[in-house]
Write an enzyme that holds these catalytic residues in place. Structure first.
Site, short mmCIF file in Angstrom:
data_model
loop_
_atom_site.label_atom_id
_atom_site.label_comp_id
_atom_site.label_asym_id
_atom_site.label_seq_id
_atom_site.Cartn_x
_atom_site.Cartn_y
_atom_site.Cartn_z
N ASP A 134 0.77 -1.29 -0.07
CA ASP A 134 0.05 0.08 0.05
C ASP A 134 0.98 1.41 0.09
O ASP A 134 0.47 2.25 -0.43
CB ASP A 134 -0.96 0.16 1.19
CG ASP A 134 -1.82 -1.12 1.41
OD1 ASP A 134 -1.77 -2.09 0.37
OD2 ASP A 134 -2.52 -1.27 2.26
N ASP A 224 -2.95 5.48 -2.78
CA ASP A 224 -2.10 4.49 -2.05
C ASP A 224 -1.51 3.57 -2.91
O ASP A 224 -2.08 3.58 -4.21
CB ASP A 224 -2.92 3.42 -1.17
CG ASP A 224 -3.43 4.21 0.15
OD1 ASP A 224 -3.37 5.16 0.35
OD2 ASP A 224 -4.25 3.40 0.77
N HIS A 274 -7.82 -0.51 -3.16
CA HIS A 274 -6.50 -1.19 -3.53
C HIS A 274 -7.06 -2.09 -4.60
O HIS A 274 -7.96 -2.95 -4.65
CB HIS A 274 -5.78 -2.01 -2.63
CG HIS A 274 -5.80 -0.92 -1.52
ND1 HIS A 274 -5.60 -1.15 -0.15
CD2 HIS A 274 -5.31 0.33 -1.48
CE1 HIS A 274 -5.21 -0.10 0.59
NE2 HIS A 274 -4.75 0.68 -0.13
N ASP A 276 -5.59 -4.71 -5.91
CA ASP A 276 -5.09 -6.03 -6.05
C ASP A 276 -5.90 -7.24 -5.44
O ASP A 276 -5.62 -8.40 -5.65
CB ASP A 276 -3.83 -6.21 -5.67
CG ASP A 276 -3.63 -5.70 -4.14
OD1 ASP A 276 -4.79 -5.08 -3.66
OD2 ASP A 276 -2.41 -5.73 -3.61
N CYS A 380 -0.54 -8.04 -1.21
CA CYS A 380 -0.46 -6.92 -0.23
C CYS A 380 0.72 -7.04 0.68
O CYS A 380 1.29 -6.06 1.13
CB CYS A 380 -1.64 -6.82 0.70
SG CYS A 380 -3.26 -7.04 -0.22
N1 ARG Z 1 -10.38 -4.10 -1.39
C1 ARG Z 1 -9.82 -5.29 -1.49
C2 ARG Z 1 -10.91 -6.25 -0.87
O1 ARG Z 1 -11.35 -6.19 0.25
C3 ARG Z 1 -8.54 -5.58 -0.48
C4 ARG Z 1 -7.51 -5.02 -1.19
C5 ARG Z 1 -6.29 -5.42 -0.26
N2 ARG Z 1 -5.16 -5.06 -0.84
C6 ARG Z 1 -4.15 -4.24 -0.38
N3 ARG Z 1 -3.19 -4.06 -1.07
N4 ARG Z 1 -4.03 -4.16 0.88
O2 ARG Z 1 -11.64 -7.39 -1.78
#
Ligand code: ARG
Length: 396
Positions: A134, A224, A274, A276, A380
């Protein structure tokens, strides 16, 4: 160890840390990465030490799904038991990578317990050192520390300062950079977006997300690093809760003069934070898309025109995220690609492992679910230092 300096050629300047005498210069350090799939040679893996659940802040309220066990949880240090277990997972992951010849570095532990106060805001504690993805954006031979949009993560870069200094001193081509620091004052957020401790339904957050109305305003430059997806010369940035349009403009102005092309992506996601666990590159020509988060109209075109295949991820193995986790069950598709044929997948995600197997990957199962609550999955929990390969043009 010492180094002479162009300005003072006869001087010999010390290059050791004052406290420990450990030199900053390490042999064989190379910083360079242009995507998430070329052969991984050096990576940072996060640590769970001292992690806190920070008190709610205007940016974080909205990011927690309505059914998440995080909703309403009390601020404070996470239990030592959960920290130890998460570290056991993260250390195991680091060992798996090292056993395959990958260099693994770990960030420094910072005590996030102290109250964070700036002239613009004050919050009960920091967040932690997870997840590195992040905070750190590796773009070619440079590593950028992102602005961050949670108040509790404002000082997270401190955990990486020593490591980044080592890379800087050890690789003569490596550049360490810091994006503009945001103020994160009450002016930076729509303070009435979610009244503290009062929650919006998923229908309401989805409606707002489709209208691109987020709790973060355009007052600060915000992003981020994990909202940025790198595919060689093309950089795709997710507009959402952690990255605003000013942030994307900044990324464009910073990197386009260096030959990159920057694109904005939006997904039908009620908590776009995010990229990913939403849209993940697997190897040249192949993307994995979260079937519950379609791309906005017209945004598949660049991939389809260039013969990239977009496959939908299979359902996660779990119906719920683990206790006190900020993320959704879609961390199932948050994997670490080691090269075009090898992928690390969380060990309980049997469906996701099978899908990768069918796509021709060697799958390495990694026990990480008990670290999810500390900020996410395998992608992550890491940040690239070096992947072999060059900056390819996949979308000309
Ligand atoms: N928004 C994503 C979800 O809950 C989580 C992404 C987490 N990624 C990170 N690089 N912290 O599906």
């Amino acid at each position: 160890m010492s180094v002479s300096n162009d300005l003072y050629p006869n001087a010999s300047l010390p290059l050791e840390r004052k406290d420990s005498g450990v030199p900053y210069v390490r042999p064989n350090i190379h910083v360079e990465s242009y995507n998430d799939f070329d052969p991984l040679r050096h990576v940072i893996v996060g640590i769970a030490d001292n992690q806190h659940i920070p008190e709610a802040c205007p940016a974080s309220n909205e990011k927690i799904p309505a059914d998440s066990p995080m909703r309403g949880s009390k601020a404070g240090r996470r239990t030592q038991e959960s920290i130890d277990r998460a570290n056991e997972c993260l250390n195991g992951f680091a060992k798996t990578l090292e056993d395959r010849g990958i260099i693994v570095d770990r960030p420094g532990a910072v005590d996030w317990h102290s109250r964070i106060t700036t002239p613009d805001f004050s919050i009960s504690s920091g967040f932690g050192v997870m997840p590195p993805r992040d905070c750190l954006l590796t773009m070619g031979k440079s590593i950028l520390m992102a602005p961050m949009s949670f108040r509790s993560r404002y000082f997270e870069y401190l955990a990486y300062v020593d490591l980044l200094r080592e890379y800087f001193e050890s690789d003569p081509n490596c550049l360490i950079e810091q994006a503009p620091r945001p103020r994160l004052s009450d002016d930076s957020f729509r303070m009435d977006y979610v009244a503290a401790y009062e929650y919006l339904s998923d229908e309401e957050t989805m409606a707002r997300s489709l209208r691109k109305e987020y709790s973060t305003k355009e007052t600060d430059i915000l992003f981020d690093a994990a909202d940025v997806m790198r595919l060689g010369k093309d950089i795709f940035v997710q507009h959402g809760l952690t990255t605003n349009l000013a942030g994307i403009r900044w990324i464009k102005r910073k990197y386009e003069p260096q030959g990159y092309r920057v694109h904005t992506l939006s997904f039908e996601d009620n908590h776009p934070i995010h990229i990913d666990a939403t849209f993940c590159p697997l190897r040249p020509g192949l993307m994995l898309l979260n079937p519950h988060r379609p791309l906005f109209k017209g945004q598949r075109e660049i991939f389809e025109k260039n013969d990239w295949e977009i496959v939908e991820a299979v359902n996660p193995a779990w119906d719920n995220p683990p206790p006190l986790c900020y993320s959704s069950t879609w961390l199932s598709m948050n994997t670490l690609i080691l090269d075009h044929n090898t992928v690390c997948v969380e060990a309980t995600e049997t469906g996701q492992m099978e899908q990768f197997d069918k796509l021709g990957f060697e799958v390495i199962p990694v026990d990480l679910r008990d670290a999810y609550a500390f900020g996410g999955g395998l992608h992550c929990a890491t940040a690239d230092v070096w992947r072999e390969g060059t900056c390819e043009d996949y979308f000309s």
